[in-house]
Design a protein around this motif. Structure first.
Motif, PDB file in Angstrom:
ATOM      1  N   THR A 206      82.685   4.758  35.302  1.00  0.00           N
ATOM      2  CA  THR A 206      83.451   4.874  34.051  1.00  0.00           C
ATOM      3  C   THR A 206      84.009   6.273  33.856  1.00  0.00           C
ATOM      4  O   THR A 206      84.854   6.481  32.984  1.00  0.00           O
ATOM      5  CB  THR A 206      82.573   4.510  32.842  1.00  0.00           C
ATOM      6  OG1 THR A 206      81.505   5.458  32.709  1.00  0.00           O
ATOM      7  CG2 THR A 206      81.984   3.114  32.983  1.00  0.00           C
ATOM      8  N   VAL A 207      83.528   7.240  34.644  1.00  0.00           N
ATOM      9  CA  VAL A 207      84.039   8.609  34.558  1.00  0.00           C
ATOM     10  C   VAL A 207      85.492   8.616  35.032  1.00  0.00           C
ATOM     11  O   VAL A 207      85.833   8.023  36.047  1.00  0.00           O
ATOM     12  CB  VAL A 207      83.180   9.565  35.409  1.00  0.00           C
ATOM     13  CG1 VAL A 207      83.828  10.944  35.516  1.00  0.00           C
ATOM     14  CG2 VAL A 207      81.782   9.673  34.818  1.00  0.00           C
ATOM     15  N   GLY A 208      86.345   9.287  34.263  1.00  0.00           N
ATOM     16  CA  GLY A 208      87.772   9.292  34.561  1.00  0.00           C
ATOM     17  C   GLY A 208      88.552   8.398  33.629  1.00  0.00           C
ATOM     18  O   GLY A 208      89.781   8.466  33.595  1.00  0.00           O
ATOM     19  N   ASN A 209      87.847   7.582  32.834  1.00  0.00           N
ATOM     20  CA  ASN A 209      88.499   6.678  31.892  1.00  0.00           C
ATOM     21  C   ASN A 209      88.360   7.171  30.461  1.00  0.00           C
ATOM     22  O   ASN A 209      87.557   8.056  30.155  1.00  0.00           O
ATOM     23  CB  ASN A 209      87.874   5.275  32.009  1.00  0.00           C
ATOM     24  CG  ASN A 209      88.044   4.687  33.388  1.00  0.00           C
ATOM     25  OD1 ASN A 209      89.077   4.891  34.032  1.00  0.00           O
ATOM     26  ND2 ASN A 209      87.040   3.965  33.853  1.00  0.00           N
ATOM     27  N   ALA A 210      89.149   6.579  29.576  1.00  0.00           N
ATOM     28  CA  ALA A 210      89.039   6.851  28.143  1.00  0.00           C
ATOM     29  C   ALA A 210      88.336   5.653  27.523  1.00  0.00           C
ATOM     30  O   ALA A 210      88.971   4.665  27.174  1.00  0.00           O
ATOM     31  CB  ALA A 210      90.423   7.055  27.529  1.00  0.00           C
ATOM     32  N   ASN A 211      87.012   5.721  27.408  1.00  0.00           N
ATOM     33  CA  ASN A 211      86.260   4.554  26.979  1.00  0.00           C
ATOM     34  C   ASN A 211      85.044   4.890  26.125  1.00  0.00           C
ATOM     35  O   ASN A 211      84.186   4.038  25.910  1.00  0.00           O
ATOM     36  CB  ASN A 211      85.794   3.739  28.203  1.00  0.00           C
ATOM     37  CG  ASN A 211      85.081   4.608  29.218  1.00  0.00           C
ATOM     38  OD1 ASN A 211      84.730   5.748  28.939  1.00  0.00           O
ATOM     39  ND2 ASN A 211      84.869   4.075  30.407  1.00  0.00           N
ATOM     40  N   SER A 212      84.951   6.119  25.614  1.00  0.00           N
ATOM     41  CA  SER A 212      83.799   6.493  24.803  1.00  0.00           C
ATOM     42  C   SER A 212      84.192   6.565  23.333  1.00  0.00           C
ATOM     43  O   SER A 212      85.350   6.371  22.967  1.00  0.00           O
ATOM     44  CB  SER A 212      83.246   7.843  25.267  1.00  0.00           C
ATOM     45  OG  SER A 212      84.004   8.913  24.726  1.00  0.00           O
ATOM     46  N   SER A 213      83.194   6.847  22.498  1.00  0.00           N
ATOM     47  CA  SER A 213      83.459   7.048  21.065  1.00  0.00           C
ATOM     48  C   SER A 213      83.621   8.520  20.741  1.00  0.00           C
ATOM     49  O   SER A 213      83.419   8.941  19.600  1.00  0.00           O
ATOM     50  CB  SER A 213      82.321   6.449  20.238  1.00  0.00           C
ATOM     51  OG  SER A 213      82.299   5.049  20.365  1.00  0.00           O
ATOM     52  N   GLY A 214      83.966   9.305  21.721  1.00  0.00           N
ATOM     53  CA  GLY A 214      84.227  10.729  21.519  1.00  0.00           C
ATOM     54  C   GLY A 214      83.386  11.629  22.393  1.00  0.00           C
ATOM     55  O   GLY A 214      83.720  12.799  22.583  1.00  0.00           O
ATOM     56  N   CYS A 215      82.272  11.113  22.919  1.00  0.00           N
ATOM     57  CA  CYS A 215      81.443  11.919  23.806  1.00  0.00           C
ATOM     58  C   CYS A 215      82.139  12.131  25.148  1.00  0.00           C
ATOM     59  O   CYS A 215      83.034  11.382  25.525  1.00  0.00           O
ATOM     60  CB  CYS A 215      80.086  11.258  24.022  1.00  0.00           C
ATOM     61  SG  CYS A 215      78.987  11.350  22.581  1.00  0.00           S
TER      62      CYS A 215
END
Length: 240
Positions: A206-215
């Protein structure tokens, strides 16, 4: 007077063979069923372990008074299903690069648009890491300091996140103990008094994507490296 003739010996032997064959077939069928059941359980456990959690590591949620299976824990910042890495996925290695931003050595600069984090080394150089960032609507920018560092941190989803997930019909636990199955990964750097963290992940693809809530997410390998370098009190600058 009627004389009853005993069946020929060959007939008796055939009957015995038929009964013996039936019992043998039943035993083989039972063995096959047991073997198939064992294989299914073993395959399921292996698949679960490959997907990022161990089926034996269930967590007790004191707030809900319930045992939570790891498969329902989700990620620290989202609740997407655990889908495994794409076939072509490979981590982006950290790299020392030229860096002209005049920030003190030890500073952490996050470029969310570039999806890279820079640890300033000084003398015009920085160590660059690949990161995951906030999804649409959760991106942010600002300046703060590292307020704390933790190895294998516990995860306590904020009430707002739990409410947001509950509205979708799913649920998040109130607390997950630190460890290999924890969504925060191996290390965490806490940013000021905010709920934002720079942390690892048990789903490195998932690193490299925009998929967190801000973290800000790094692979466990990279967050362990950054954790050893970063100091409490160091400045963090997040840019969009």
């Amino acid at each position: 007077m009627t004389t009853r003739l005993a069946p020929p010996a060959c007939s008796r032997s055939v009957a015995v063979r038929i009964k013996t064959g039936t019992r043998s077939a039943l035993r083989m069928r039972r063995r096959f069923v047991l073997f198939a059941a064992f294989a299914f359980v073993a395959a399921s456990a292996a698949a679960q372990t490959r997907s990022g959690y161990d089926p034996r590591s269930w967590t007790y949620d004191e707030a809900a008074n319930a045992v939570i299976p790891p498969s329902s824990l989700g990620q620290a910042d989202d609740t997407e299903e655990d889908e495994g890495p794409p076939p072509s996925w490979s981590p982006v290695p950290k790299q020392v690069v030229r860096y002209s931003d005049l920030q003190p050595a030890g500073s952490i600069i996050v470029n969310t648009g570039e999806r890279r984090l820079y640890y300033v080394l000084g003398n015009g150089k920085a160590l660059r890491y690949a990161i995951g960032v906030g999804k649409e609507g959760f991106a942010w920018a600002g300046r703060d300091k590292i307020s704390d560092k933790k190895e294998w941190p516990d995860w306590r989803p904020p009430r707002e996140m739990r409410s947001r997930v509950a509205a979708t019909g799913k649920s998040l636990p109130a607390h997950v103990a630190g460890g290999p199955n924890n969504p925060l990964g191996a290390r965490a750097l806490y940013i000021g008094n905010t709920l934002y963290r720079i942390h690892g992940t048990n789903q490195p693809w998932t690193v490299g994507n925009a998929n967190s809530s801000g973290c800000i997410r790094l692979t466990n390998e990279d967050i362990i490296d950054l954790y050893a370098r970063a100091q409490v009190g160091a400045q963090v600058i997040v840019r969009q």
